[in-house]
Design an enzyme around this catalytic site. Structure first.
Site, mmCIF file in Angstrom:
data_model
loop_
_atom_site.group_PDB
_atom_site.id
_atom_site.type_symbol
_atom_site.label_atom_id
_atom_site.label_comp_id
_atom_site.label_asym_id
_atom_site.label_seq_id
_atom_site.Cartn_x
_atom_site.Cartn_y
_atom_site.Cartn_z
ATOM 1 N N HIS A 86 0.853 -1.195 0.000
ATOM 2 C CA HIS A 86 0.000 0.000 0.000
ATOM 3 C C HIS A 86 0.885 1.241 0.000
ATOM 4 O O HIS A 86 1.670 1.436 0.922
ATOM 5 C CB HIS A 86 -0.876 0.057 1.258
ATOM 6 C CG HIS A 86 -1.953 -0.974 1.270
ATOM 7 N ND1 HIS A 86 -3.011 -0.919 2.149
ATOM 8 C CD2 HIS A 86 -2.146 -2.079 0.523
ATOM 9 C CE1 HIS A 86 -3.810 -1.954 1.929
ATOM 10 N NE2 HIS A 86 -3.297 -2.674 0.959
ATOM 11 N N TYR A 215 -8.975 5.072 7.891
ATOM 12 C CA TYR A 215 -9.133 5.397 9.308
ATOM 13 C C TYR A 215 -10.264 6.416 9.421
ATOM 14 O O TYR A 215 -10.155 7.511 8.872
ATOM 15 C CB TYR A 215 -7.857 6.021 9.867
ATOM 16 C CG TYR A 215 -6.731 5.047 10.116
ATOM 17 C CD1 TYR A 215 -5.915 4.603 9.079
ATOM 18 C CD2 TYR A 215 -6.467 4.571 11.396
ATOM 19 C CE1 TYR A 215 -4.872 3.711 9.318
ATOM 20 C CE2 TYR A 215 -5.430 3.686 11.643
ATOM 21 C CZ TYR A 215 -4.639 3.258 10.604
ATOM 22 O OH TYR A 215 -3.614 2.379 10.850
ATOM 23 N N PRO A 307 -3.267 -0.623 18.920
ATOM 24 C CA PRO A 307 -3.019 -1.039 17.531
ATOM 25 C C PRO A 307 -3.241 0.045 16.478
ATOM 26 O O PRO A 307 -2.958 -0.188 15.302
ATOM 27 C CB PRO A 307 -3.994 -2.206 17.332
ATOM 28 C CG PRO A 307 -5.046 -2.007 18.350
ATOM 29 C CD PRO A 307 -4.412 -1.315 19.508
ATOM 30 N N LYS A 311 1.929 -0.778 15.091
ATOM 31 C CA LYS A 311 3.358 -0.843 15.404
ATOM 32 C C LYS A 311 3.805 -2.102 16.150
ATOM 33 O O LYS A 311 5.006 -2.380 16.217
ATOM 34 C CB LYS A 311 3.750 0.375 16.268
ATOM 35 C CG LYS A 311 3.646 1.697 15.544
ATOM 36 C CD LYS A 311 4.732 1.839 14.501
ATOM 37 C CE LYS A 311 4.499 2.922 13.505
ATOM 38 N NZ LYS A 311 4.577 2.505 12.118
ATOM 39 N N TYR A 399 4.386 6.196 9.907
ATOM 40 C CA TYR A 399 3.518 5.062 9.574
ATOM 41 C C TYR A 399 4.282 3.982 8.796
ATOM 42 O O TYR A 399 4.123 2.791 9.062
ATOM 43 C CB TYR A 399 2.298 5.547 8.781
ATOM 44 C CG TYR A 399 1.180 4.540 8.808
ATOM 45 C CD1 TYR A 399 0.345 4.438 9.917
ATOM 46 C CD2 TYR A 399 0.958 3.679 7.738
ATOM 47 C CE1 TYR A 399 -0.669 3.495 9.964
ATOM 48 C CE2 TYR A 399 -0.053 2.739 7.770
ATOM 49 C CZ TYR A 399 -0.862 2.656 8.889
ATOM 50 O OH TYR A 399 -1.860 1.714 8.938
HETATM 51 C C1 LIG Z 1 -5.762 -9.539 19.964
HETATM 52 C C2 LIG Z 1 -4.590 -8.747 19.425
HETATM 53 C C3 LIG Z 1 -4.722 -8.006 18.257
HETATM 54 C C4 LIG Z 1 -3.642 -7.280 17.754
HETATM 55 N N1 LIG Z 1 -3.789 -6.541 16.617
HETATM 56 C C5 LIG Z 1 -2.739 -5.843 16.141
HETATM 57 C C6 LIG Z 1 -2.840 -5.064 14.978
HETATM 58 O O1 LIG Z 1 -3.888 -4.990 14.353
HETATM 59 N N2 LIG Z 1 -1.727 -4.397 14.548
HETATM 60 C C7 LIG Z 1 -0.519 -4.466 15.214
HETATM 61 O O2 LIG Z 1 0.494 -3.890 14.793
HETATM 62 N N3 LIG Z 1 -0.402 -5.197 16.313
HETATM 63 C C8 LIG Z 1 -1.483 -5.869 16.781
HETATM 64 N N4 LIG Z 1 -1.332 -6.612 17.890
HETATM 65 C C9 LIG Z 1 -0.028 -6.639 18.492
HETATM 66 C C10 LIG Z 1 0.900 -7.651 17.800
HETATM 67 O O3 LIG Z 1 0.170 -8.792 17.444
HETATM 68 C C11 LIG Z 1 2.016 -7.957 18.757
HETATM 69 O O4 LIG Z 1 2.732 -6.755 18.994
HETATM 70 C C12 LIG Z 1 2.965 -9.040 18.279
HETATM 71 O O5 LIG Z 1 2.312 -10.273 18.292
HETATM 72 C C13 LIG Z 1 4.200 -9.079 19.164
HETATM 73 O O6 LIG Z 1 4.920 -10.251 18.940
HETATM 74 P P1 LIG Z 1 5.644 -11.000 20.141
HETATM 75 O O7 LIG Z 1 6.327 -12.153 19.535
HETATM 76 O O8 LIG Z 1 6.406 -10.024 20.933
HETATM 77 O O9 LIG Z 1 4.467 -11.475 21.113
HETATM 78 P P2 LIG Z 1 3.326 -12.563 20.869
HETATM 79 O O10 LIG Z 1 2.861 -12.525 19.470
HETATM 80 O O11 LIG Z 1 2.341 -12.358 21.954
HETATM 81 O O12 LIG Z 1 4.062 -13.931 21.046
HETATM 82 C C14 LIG Z 1 4.411 -14.426 22.318
HETATM 83 C C15 LIG Z 1 4.430 -15.933 22.256
HETATM 84 O O13 LIG Z 1 4.818 -16.432 23.526
HETATM 85 C C16 LIG Z 1 3.950 -17.476 23.889
HETATM 86 N N5 LIG Z 1 3.943 -17.582 25.349
HETATM 87 C C17 LIG Z 1 3.235 -16.836 26.230
HETATM 88 N N6 LIG Z 1 3.484 -17.237 27.474
HETATM 89 C C18 LIG Z 1 4.371 -18.251 27.388
HETATM 90 C C19 LIG Z 1 4.982 -19.087 28.329
HETATM 91 N N7 LIG Z 1 4.739 -18.976 29.641
HETATM 92 N N8 LIG Z 1 5.854 -20.034 27.899
HETATM 93 C C20 LIG Z 1 6.109 -20.178 26.570
HETATM 94 N N9 LIG Z 1 5.523 -19.412 25.617
HETATM 95 C C21 LIG Z 1 4.672 -18.476 26.034
HETATM 96 C C22 LIG Z 1 2.624 -17.099 23.282
HETATM 97 O O14 LIG Z 1 1.752 -18.211 23.116
HETATM 98 C C23 LIG Z 1 3.055 -16.505 21.947
HETATM 99 O O15 LIG Z 1 3.150 -17.478 20.937
HETATM 100 C C24 LIG Z 1 -2.410 -7.314 18.429
HETATM 101 C C25 LIG Z 1 -2.275 -8.075 19.601
HETATM 102 C C26 LIG Z 1 -3.344 -8.767 20.112
HETATM 103 C C27 LIG Z 1 -3.181 -9.551 21.394
#
Ligand SMILES: Cc1cc2nc3c(=O)[nH]c(=O)nc-3n(C[C@H](O)[C@H](O)[C@H](O)COP(=O)(O)OP(=O)(O)OC[C@H]3O[C@@H](n4cnc5c(N)ncnc54)[C@H](O)[C@@H]3O)c2cc1C
Length: 413
Positions: A86, A215, A307, A311, A399
């Site tokens: 985009h 938006y 969200p 980011k 962005y």
């Molecule tokens: C419902 C939702 C909607 C979102 N929508 C957006 C969006 O539209 N746009 C955007 O930019 N961001 C969005 N986000 C944020 C984005 O998805 C996260 O910032 C991103 O997933 C971060 O990645 P991460 O690997 O740090 O964490 P996560 O994706 O949370 O990954 C963490 C991993 O650790 C695992 N875990 C947790 N506890 C334990 C444990 N005790 N032992 C072992 N493993 C464990 C989890 O199962 C998961 O697989 C959203 C988040 C959520 C929750």
């Protein structure tokens, strides 16, 4: 050093690795792959099942730098085939849509819409191809000895106790994980803001009616038009934070979506069967430092953004790039300066993303108790934004993503 060799000691299976990674979300999987590309061994421990991790519907907007990173890592095949580039987005208020030309304002940069679940699927495939360990369905995961030279991850898997003895642990286990909460009281400073609203999100089987995100700031609250593919529309509505999704029939969701999003020129989302729906509360959250002893926090375990600015996933990618650079320097040259700088380097970028996400959220959402002055002021903010090239440039460069703090080259790419 014994790497990846198992031996039995009593009941527990012991493993030795260089970097133990807790969590197989974007942060953990990206870090594992970056380390692999630098010949650094890792074990990833995830407490959910493979399908659950892949099917979890979350982010979908990738910054230019995240796209470049995935391509540089050699995991951009699916992204190249199915990602939707985009070069602009729309801001809609008082019934009119205004296009912001991201590419024109940033020297050709863009965002790419590619579901987080697809990113995670690609990274799991890449991890599997390396044959390095990745444990799904791990139970009772804990971390310990964080101040010692060999911190440990403990978990149960398939009825057996496991211990992974590591040089370092990367806490990539998200906001609700165990790593951050294993850091002793008093070490971390917590910065937090909880918003008085959440997002009701749906995936609908409907052809996107716009090629770019819209938006919308409406008197009834914020709404966002997005998409996941040429046949799937992704839409969000501002709702109270404790709203139960059970209180929203599909008909009620579509009525509210159309009420807020239909523009004076007749543009509106296409309606179709709702495939998935959920409500997510919104918060801004940062802990500092993002390190304690030999435990390094990355991604959502250290920071959460609302969200609105898209980011979250991108910040996770930026963190692990910084961490991979530091680990590479440590293992190749015995250098520790970049490990010591890890938190400072990451939080500089994190705070800029926090500020941007807070600004987007505050400007586009209706706050409970807001009066007519507040609403008019927000409209004026958007009017200024869409009428000023300087203001649009500021939005556009944030962005599409501020520059990564470290070069790909320094992280071995
Ligand atoms: C419902 C939702 C909607 C979102 N929508 C957006 C969006 O539209 N746009 C955007 O930019 N961001 C969005 N986000 C944020 C984005 O998805 C996260 O910032 C991103 O997933 C971060 O990645 P991460 O690997 O740090 O964490 P996560 O994706 O949370 O990954 C963490 C991993 O650790 C695992 N875990 C947790 N506890 C334990 C444990 N005790 N032992 C072992 N493993 C464990 C989890 O199962 C998961 O697989 C959203 C988040 C959520 C929750």
């Amino acid at each position: 050093m014994i790497v990846g060799v198992q031996r039995q000691m009593g009941e527990a299976t012991n493993l030795r690795t260089q970097v133990g990674i807790v969590g197989a979300g974007p942060a953990g999987l990206l870090l594992g792959q970056l380390l692999h590309l630098n010949g650094i061994d890792s074990v990833i421990v995830e407490n959910r099942g493979r399908d659950y991790v892949i099917d979890r519907v979350r982010a979908g907007v990738l910054e230019q730098g995240t796209v470049d990173l995935l391509n540089a890592m050699g995991v951009g095949g699916g992204l190249g085939r199915a990602g939707l580039r985009h070069e602009g987005l729309h801001v809609s208020f008082e019934g009119r849509r205004h296009r912001i030309n991201l590419a024109d304002l940033t020297g050709g940069k863009a965002i790419t819409v590619y579901g987080q679940n697809e990113v995670v699927r690609d990274l799991i495939d890449a991890r599997t191809a390396t044959t390095r360990p990745l444990y799904f369905d791990a139970e009772c995961v804990s971390v310990g000895a964080l101040d010692s030279p060999t911190p440990v991850i403990r978990f149960q898997h398939g009825g057996t106790d496991h211990e992974v003895h590591c040089d370092f642990i990367a806490g990539c286990d998200g906001f609700h994980g165990v790593c951050r909460s294993s850091i002793p009281d008093g070490v971390l400073t917590v910065y937090e803001r909880v918003y008085p609203f959440g997002w009701l999100g749906i995936l609908a089987e409907a052809t996107p009616s716009s090629d770019e995100l819209v938006y919308t700031c409406h008197e009834r609250g914020f709404a966002l038009f997005s998409m996941r593919s040429p046949t799937i529309t992704r839409l969000y509505l501002q709702v109270p934070p404790d709203e139960s999704i059970d209180d929203w029939s599909d008909e009620a969701i579509w009525a509210e979506m159309l009420e807020r999003m239909t523009a004076r020129d007749g543009w509106r989302p296409n309606v179709g069967p709702i495939l998935q729906k959920s409500v997510t509360p919104m918060r801004s959250f940062v802990v500092e430092p993002m390190r304690h002893g030999r435990l390094f926090l990355a991604g959502d375990s250290a920071h959460i953004v609302p969200p609105t600015g898209a980011k979250g996933l991108n910040l996770a990618a930026a963190d692990v790039l910084v961490l991979a650079r530091a680990m590479k320097a440590h293992y190749e040259r015995g250098a520790t300066a970049w490990l010591d700088e890890y938190s400072d380097v990451c939080v500089r970028r994190v705070w800029k993303a926090q500020r941007f996400s807070w600004w987007m959220t505050s400007t586009l959402h209706r706050f409970p108790g807001e009066n007519a002055f507040d609403h008019r002021r927000r409209i004026a903010d958007l009017d200024y934004l869409t009428g000023s090239r300087a203001a649009m440039t500021s939005l556009a460069e944030q962005y599409v993503g501020l520059p990564m703090e470290v070069s790909f080259d320094s992280a071995g790419l």
